[in-house]
Scaffold this active site. Structure first.
Site, PDB file in Angstrom:
ATOM      1  N   LYS A 239       0.841  -1.193   0.000  1.00 58.24           N
ATOM      2  CA  LYS A 239       0.000   0.000   0.000  1.00 58.24           C
ATOM      3  C   LYS A 239       0.875   1.240   0.000  1.00 58.24           C
ATOM      4  CE  LYS A 239      -3.491  -2.574   2.477  1.00 58.24           C
ATOM      5  NZ  LYS A 239      -4.000  -2.943   3.808  1.00 58.24           N
ATOM      6  N   ARG A 294      -4.546  -7.962  13.435  1.00 54.63           N
ATOM      7  CA  ARG A 294      -3.531  -7.111  14.076  1.00 54.63           C
ATOM      8  C   ARG A 294      -3.928  -5.657  13.875  1.00 54.63           C
ATOM      9  NH1 ARG A 294      -1.842  -8.044   8.793  1.00 54.63           N
ATOM     10  NH2 ARG A 294      -1.551  -6.093   7.666  1.00 54.63           N
TER      11      ARG A 294
END
Ligand code: MV4
Length: 449
Positions: A239, A294
């Site tokens: 990303k 997470r």
């Protein structure tokens, strides 16, 4: 209510500093662990205790479970925050923490196991009525079954490893020949990378958006979603830019995705922070693809639009505190955008560029947040991920956020190493990005000449 006296931060770099700051504000002592290549990390200066856990390579330090557990035992911590990457989604590590009576700041071992396997997560999602991409039921036993499912739904299709991540163990197929080859290649790649060859098949969605829902869940059955992040701007499965809300996403889609994500989390007995990833096709239909068990790199954009400190919430939840608010208390305000700053060279195919940062000047001012561990004189070690920080902006509208990001990128100075800042500046002038017309292929399509 039990409260942590001391926690260990099993990570490095910007996220270690982020966790340390949250712990300090909660009046919790911090133990930092570091490798021999990381003696110059900024958070070591602020930690109550610091322990060297081995040589630079991650396998001998940040991924070495006995060393982390030993450091935790020696310093008598109540809990370990794993951050992201390294051991953050390792069910075996969470299990060892538990057996040592150390709280793992994250979901239960069972939830990590149930959702970390993408095939299992997909079947659970289907079972509870969360929309999934049409495809195989469970894993593919052989190439015959792959062909049968591909013919049922039509090409193109995508083969995915149940243990996959970062685009590994994934193959797109447009015909029978590439499917049979892709099936075998994906299995071999998955076996080599994850020691698990299992793969499943989905119809391939062309030019999708990657939209993910942030969840928080306590130990008393309360689950809230904190809206979505659009992470469509990626390069080679990394990303590059993330934003919240997703530009142009209708409110009813947001609510439907949020409720779907909560339903899946509830079915998995999930607690702590987590993210449900979805693909959104060009008609605006959404499909669940996977869960991240997470906290994620891009969590700050959600923090800015909701006003909720996700890391503090993770620690509070792990302490056994109730959330103390419900979905109707969550409001999304304005637009936040994050740029990842990477030590990599755009002129050299984005090859990592570790080395000495001779000068660093951070941008600031209204609406600007900088999450980084770097400073003038910091040396970026060659052993780890190339991300050296994040620039995050928050404004009332997307246009204002873009103007602030441009200004912040202009103020930013990182000298001595190459960075991806030139690419980021280009994207913030690109007409498709400016109109919010983003999809997962945009960077490769326009910027990788
Ligand atoms: C997909 C997809 C299209 N259709 N699944 C990429 C990472 C992983 N989290 C899921 N990914 C994708 N899953 C279906 N059913 C497109 C991607 C994807 C992608 C795939 C191949 C090559 C480049 C890609 C870039 C972004 C997303």
């Amino acid at each position: 209510m039990k409260k942590f006296t001391r926690i260990l931060i099993a990570n490095r770099g910007e996220v270690a500093l982020r966790i340390l700051r949250a712990a300090k504000e909660l009046d919790i002592e911090t133990v930092a662990v570091f490798s021999e290549a990381d003696r110059n990390l900024l958070h070591l200066e602020y930690a109550d205790r610091k322990i060297c856990i081995g040589p630079g390579p991650s396998l001998q330090s940040y991924l070495d479970i006995p060393k982390i557990i030993s450091a935790a035992e020696i310093t008598d911590v109540d809990a370990i925050h794993p951050g992201y990457g390294f051991l953050a989604e390792n069910a075996h590590f969470a299990e060892i923490c538990k057996s040592c009576s150390i709280e793992f700041i994250g979901p239960s071992v069972e939830a990590i196991r149930a959702l970390g396997d993408k095939g299992k997560a997909r079947e659970l999602a289907k079972k509870v009525g969360v929309p999934c991409v049409p495809g195989s039921q469970g894993i593919l036993p052989d190439d015959k079954e792959a062909l049968r499912v591909a013919h049922e739904f039509g090409y193109p299709v995508i083969i995915k490893a149940v243990a996959g991540g970062g685009g590994r163990g994934m193959r797109v197929a447009h015909n029978d020949v590439s499917l049979v080859n892709g099936f075998l290649q994906a299995r071999a790649e998955a076996e080599a990378a994850f020691k698990n060859p299992d793969v499943y098949l989905e119809k391939f969605i062309e030019k999708p958006r990657h939209v993910e829902i942030q969840l928080l869940a306590d130990h008393y059955g309360e689950i809230v979603h904190l809206g979505e992040r659009d992470c469509s701007l990626q390069r080679r499965h990394q990303k590059v830019i993330e934003e919240s809300p997703s530009p142009g996403l209708p409110e009813e889609t947001r609510q439907a995705m949020g409720e779907a994500a909560k339903k899946l989390a509830r079915a998995a007995g999930y607690h702590n922070a987590g993210t449900c990833e979805f693909l959104v096709d060009r008609e605006g239909k959404f499909y669940f693809i996977e869960v991240n068990t997470r906290v994620q790199v891009e969590h700050p954009v959600t923090e800015l639009v909701t006003g909720i400190d996700i890391i503090k919430e993770q620690i509070r939840i792990a302490c056994g505190e109730p959330l103390g608010y419900t979905q109707s208390d969550i409001q999304l305000r304005g637009v936040a955008i994050e740029c990842r700053i990477n030590a990599e060279d755009p002129a050299n195919n984005f090859k990592p560029s570790p080395g000495l940062i001779t000068k660093f000047q951070a941008p600031g001012g209204f609406g600007v947040r900088v999450d980084t561990h770097i400073y003038s004189g910091y040396r970026v070690p060659p052993h780890y991920d190339s991300m050296i920080g994040k620039l995050i902006v928050h404004q009332r509208t997307r246009d204002e956020a873009i103007a602030t990001m441009r200004r912040a990128l202009d103020e930013l100075k990182v000298e001595g190493i190459a960075t991806n800042v030139p690419l980021l500046k280009e994207i913030f002038r690109h007409f498709h990005f400016l109109r919010g017309k983003v999809h997962t292929g945009l960077i490769e399509e326009y910027f990788m000449g």
